[in-house]
Design a protein around this motif. Structure first.
Motif: not given
Length: 117
Positions: A29-34, A75-85
């Motif tokens: 529950x603490x990670x990013x769902x995306x 992943x490179x095209x996903x703003x949420x994944x990039x925010x997480x990274x």
């Protein structure tokens, strides 16, 4: 369904407070769902991360649809994944032998019980 196991490693910064924060982000529950969705959508059936001191070890079970190049592109095209990274890089550090831009590096399998006499 056929699956393949991938094992990877990286390090965390050797700072107990940062390590605890990193662990907190990885609790249910603490990670990013995306991010979880992108992992599942890529054909990753299961992913586990283990920690000893500041070394992380990841086990991924992937199905036949998994393509690491396509996953990296997505992943490179996903703003949420990039925010997480970007957030995770506050805690992580590349292994000493990693090339620029490398984070999680594949590990070599050197023993398998089922292949032993």
């Amino acid at each position: 369904m056929n699956t393949t196991r991938h094992c990877l490693a990286t390090d965390l910064k050797n700072n107990p407070e940062l390590i605890e924060q990193y662990k907190h982000y990885h609790k249910p529950g603490n990670g990013f769902p995306a991010v979880a969705k992108s992992i599942r959508d890529a054909g990753i059936v299961e992913m586990e991360i283990y920690l000893i001191e500041n070394r992380l070890f990841m086990i991924m079970e992937v199905d036949d649809s998994f393509d690491p190049i396509a996953k990296a592109k997505s992943d490179a095209q996903s703003p949420e994944v990039q925010k997480w990274e970007t957030l995770m890089w506050q805690f992580q550090q590349a292994l000493p032998w990693a090339k620029d831009g490398e984070k999680w590096l594949p590990m070599e399998e050197i023993f398998k019980l089922t292949e032993q006499p």
